[in-house]
Design a protein around this motif. Sequence first.
Motif, PDB file in Angstrom:
ATOM      1  N   LEU A 103       0.831  -1.208   0.000  1.00  0.00           N
ATOM      2  CA  LEU A 103       0.000   0.000   0.000  1.00  0.00           C
ATOM      3  C   LEU A 103       0.865   1.257   0.000  1.00  0.00           C
ATOM      4  O   LEU A 103       0.488   2.273  -0.564  1.00  0.00           O
ATOM      5  N   VAL A 119      -8.100  -4.437   2.317  1.00  0.00           N
ATOM      6  CA  VAL A 119      -8.014  -3.302   1.394  1.00  0.00           C
ATOM      7  C   VAL A 119      -7.940  -3.841  -0.034  1.00  0.00           C
ATOM      8  O   VAL A 119      -7.127  -4.729  -0.322  1.00  0.00           O
ATOM      9  N   GLY A 120      -8.790  -3.280  -0.912  1.00  0.00           N
ATOM     10  CA  GLY A 120      -8.789  -3.704  -2.319  1.00  0.00           C
ATOM     11  C   GLY A 120     -10.187  -4.042  -2.775  1.00  0.00           C
ATOM     12  O   GLY A 120     -11.084  -4.266  -1.945  1.00  0.00           O
ATOM     13  N   GLY A 121     -10.374  -4.107  -4.082  1.00  0.00           N
ATOM     14  CA  GLY A 121     -11.716  -4.388  -4.604  1.00  0.00           C
ATOM     15  C   GLY A 121     -11.704  -5.437  -5.697  1.00  0.00           C
ATOM     16  O   GLY A 121     -12.698  -5.635  -6.389  1.00  0.00           O
ATOM     17  N   SER A 159      -8.995 -10.968  -5.427  1.00  0.00           N
ATOM     18  CA  SER A 159      -8.232 -11.397  -4.245  1.00  0.00           C
ATOM     19  C   SER A 159      -8.846 -10.828  -2.975  1.00  0.00           C
ATOM     20  O   SER A 159      -9.066 -11.559  -2.000  1.00  0.00           O
ATOM     21  N   ARG A 219     -11.412   1.641  -2.757  1.00  0.00           N
ATOM     22  CA  ARG A 219     -11.117   3.068  -2.994  1.00  0.00           C
ATOM     23  C   ARG A 219     -12.085   3.730  -3.990  1.00  0.00           C
ATOM     24  O   ARG A 219     -12.273   4.934  -3.961  1.00  0.00           O
ATOM     25  N   ARG A 257     -14.089  -4.644  -8.378  1.00  0.00           N
ATOM     26  CA  ARG A 257     -13.586  -5.160  -9.652  1.00  0.00           C
ATOM     27  C   ARG A 257     -13.760  -6.679  -9.757  1.00  0.00           C
ATOM     28  O   ARG A 257     -13.598  -7.250 -10.819  1.00  0.00           O
TER      29      ARG A 257
HETATM   30  P1  NDP Z   1      -6.491  -6.490  -9.149  1.00  0.00           P
HETATM   31  O1  NDP Z   1      -5.425  -5.733  -9.839  1.00  0.00           O
HETATM   32  O2  NDP Z   1      -7.519  -7.210  -9.930  1.00  0.00           O
HETATM   33  O3  NDP Z   1      -7.287  -5.520  -8.161  1.00  0.00           O
HETATM   34  C1  NDP Z   1      -6.606  -4.669  -7.314  1.00  0.00           C
HETATM   35  C2  NDP Z   1      -7.626  -3.924  -6.477  1.00  0.00           C
HETATM   36  O4  NDP Z   1      -6.936  -3.128  -5.533  1.00  0.00           O
HETATM   37  C3  NDP Z   1      -8.512  -3.003  -7.279  1.00  0.00           C
HETATM   38  O5  NDP Z   1      -9.806  -2.947  -6.708  1.00  0.00           O
HETATM   39  C4  NDP Z   1      -7.795  -1.650  -7.115  1.00  0.00           C
HETATM   40  O6  NDP Z   1      -8.659  -0.557  -7.174  1.00  0.00           O
HETATM   41  C5  NDP Z   1      -7.315  -1.775  -5.686  1.00  0.00           C
HETATM   42  N1  NDP Z   1      -6.167  -0.933  -5.406  1.00  0.00           N
HETATM   43  C6  NDP Z   1      -5.017  -0.769  -6.106  1.00  0.00           C
HETATM   44  N2  NDP Z   1      -4.179   0.065  -5.478  1.00  0.00           N
HETATM   45  C7  NDP Z   1      -4.824   0.463  -4.354  1.00  0.00           C
HETATM   46  C8  NDP Z   1      -4.489   1.331  -3.301  1.00  0.00           C
HETATM   47  N3  NDP Z   1      -3.304   1.957  -3.266  1.00  0.00           N
HETATM   48  N4  NDP Z   1      -5.391   1.518  -2.309  1.00  0.00           N
HETATM   49  C9  NDP Z   1      -6.577   0.879  -2.339  1.00  0.00           C
HETATM   50  N5  NDP Z   1      -6.966   0.040  -3.301  1.00  0.00           N
HETATM   51  C10 NDP Z   1      -6.093  -0.168  -4.308  1.00  0.00           C
HETATM   52  O7  NDP Z   1      -5.703  -7.466  -8.127  1.00  0.00           O
HETATM   53  P2  NDP Z   1      -6.091  -8.875  -7.518  1.00  0.00           P
HETATM   54  O8  NDP Z   1      -4.961  -9.257  -6.646  1.00  0.00           O
HETATM   55  O9  NDP Z   1      -7.440  -8.858  -6.917  1.00  0.00           O
HETATM   56  O10 NDP Z   1      -6.115  -9.851  -8.760  1.00  0.00           O
HETATM   57  C11 NDP Z   1      -4.976  -9.959  -9.617  1.00  0.00           C
HETATM   58  C12 NDP Z   1      -5.347 -10.853 -10.805  1.00  0.00           C
HETATM   59  O11 NDP Z   1      -5.563 -12.189 -10.357  1.00  0.00           O
HETATM   60  C13 NDP Z   1      -6.646 -10.406 -11.477  1.00  0.00           C
HETATM   61  O12 NDP Z   1      -6.538 -10.643 -12.837  1.00  0.00           O
HETATM   62  C14 NDP Z   1      -7.679 -11.296 -10.843  1.00  0.00           C
HETATM   63  O13 NDP Z   1      -8.820 -11.489 -11.646  1.00  0.00           O
HETATM   64  C15 NDP Z   1      -6.893 -12.578 -10.658  1.00  0.00           C
HETATM   65  N6  NDP Z   1      -7.441 -13.375  -9.557  1.00  0.00           N
HETATM   66  C16 NDP Z   1      -8.321 -14.341  -9.878  1.00  0.00           C
HETATM   67  C17 NDP Z   1      -8.896 -15.099  -8.912  1.00  0.00           C
HETATM   68  C18 NDP Z   1      -9.879 -16.116  -9.326  1.00  0.00           C
HETATM   69  O14 NDP Z   1     -10.180 -16.187 -10.500  1.00  0.00           O
HETATM   70  N7  NDP Z   1     -10.401 -16.938  -8.449  1.00  0.00           N
HETATM   71  C19 NDP Z   1      -8.561 -14.948  -7.483  1.00  0.00           C
HETATM   72  C20 NDP Z   1      -7.634 -13.864  -7.248  1.00  0.00           C
HETATM   73  C21 NDP Z   1      -7.088 -13.123  -8.259  1.00  0.00           C
HETATM   74  P3  NDP Z   1      -9.137   0.107  -8.592  1.00  0.00           P
HETATM   75  O15 NDP Z   1     -10.220  -0.787  -9.101  1.00  0.00           O
HETATM   76  O16 NDP Z   1      -9.582   1.436  -8.142  1.00  0.00           O
HETATM   77  O17 NDP Z   1      -7.909   0.146  -9.462  1.00  0.00           O
END
Ligand code: NDP
Length: 312
Positions: free
Chosen positions: A122, A154-156, A159, A179, A184
């Motif tokens: 973060l 933290v995150g949307g 994961s 945020r 997502r």
């Molecule tokens: P993602 O990149 O998909 O999502 C990151 C999230 O964190 C977004 O909501 C983003 O917000 C938020 N974010 C980023 N920076 C900050 C910050 N500084 N403060 C607060 N929030 C923040 O990451 P994931 O780890 O969730 O997933 C990575 C990949 O792995 C993706 O392709 C996902 O689909 C995949 N995955 C698949 C799974 C499954 O199929 N079962 C399980 C887990 C992961 P914003 O939207 O505003 O950018």
Amino acid sequence: MTEEKKLNYDVIIVGAGPAGMTTALYASRANLSVLMLDRGIYGGNLNNTATIENYTGFPSVEGPDLAKQMYEGATKFGAEYAYGTVEKVELDGDLKKVTTDMGDTFTAKALVIASGSEQRKLGVPGEAEYGGKGVSYCAVCDGAFFKNKHLIVVGGGDSAVEEGMYLTQFADKVTVLVRKDHLRAVAVTQDKAKQNNKMEFIYNTSVTAIEGDDQKVVAVKTHNNETGEDGEMQADGIFIYVGNDPMTKPYTDLNILDDQGWVITDDKLATKIPGVFAVGDVRETPLRQIATAVGDGALAGQEVFKYVDNLK
Ligand code: NDP
């Protein structure tokens, strides 16, 4: 007499996650000598994943269990595994030289980069200070320490939502701070999470600092991105899932990375350097899943075989 360490292979695969292990399986079945190098235990990000429900053939499987099964398959036909963080990669004609932090230099005719990605930090005050004292990036590893507690995620993305749900089996309440004004994560995951009465979603909210009492996390400071208001929220722990960054530092001089550090490949997973391939999450790719990583590994195993065979 001690046995001499083997240092030369047909192919070195850097990273033993799903992509690397599948490449190892296919390449070793094609009779190539294969070394998988990893900085930790095999499985990569599978080891940080609680339950997987979207890998065909496994309606529901724990990440570490799937890692173990993949490893057994990957090494069944002779592929070897060694521990070491890759520090340097050099090209010497057709030969690829890989040096690790263990002081070993291995050589191979082909190199497959399967080093994946690591969880983004973060970057707020208190995050590093309270690492292991309430700040975590791994629900599977640390969730059980928070029985009947209040956790913040933290995150949307997928994961954050999936690991948040996993944490509800321990915590009384899991508050997900998003945020933006929306998630997502894929729809089915969102629906499931919103039906879980231990889960709470708070939107338009960023974490600006993590507060502790010197021993452990006690609260987070927040900022509302809509109203501009600052606030504070009690927390016994904070799990951070804000995306991933590629693990490509040793390859920066090879000129095969895009501007964000992901490896650029063609549709046969070859980089522009003959004999250097990349598979799985580390690639510039529109989808990062276990299924896509495994698909990459199968194709790369085959392509590596053709490349090595052509050198003869
Ligand atoms: P993602 O990149 O998909 O999502 C990151 C999230 O964190 C977004 O909501 C983003 O917000 C938020 N974010 C980023 N920076 C900050 C910050 N500084 N403060 C607060 N929030 C923040 O990451 P994931 O780890 O969730 O997933 C990575 C990949 O792995 C993706 O392709 C996902 O689909 C995949 N995955 C698949 C799974 C499954 O199929 N079962 C399980 C887990 C992961 P914003 O939207 O505003 O950018």
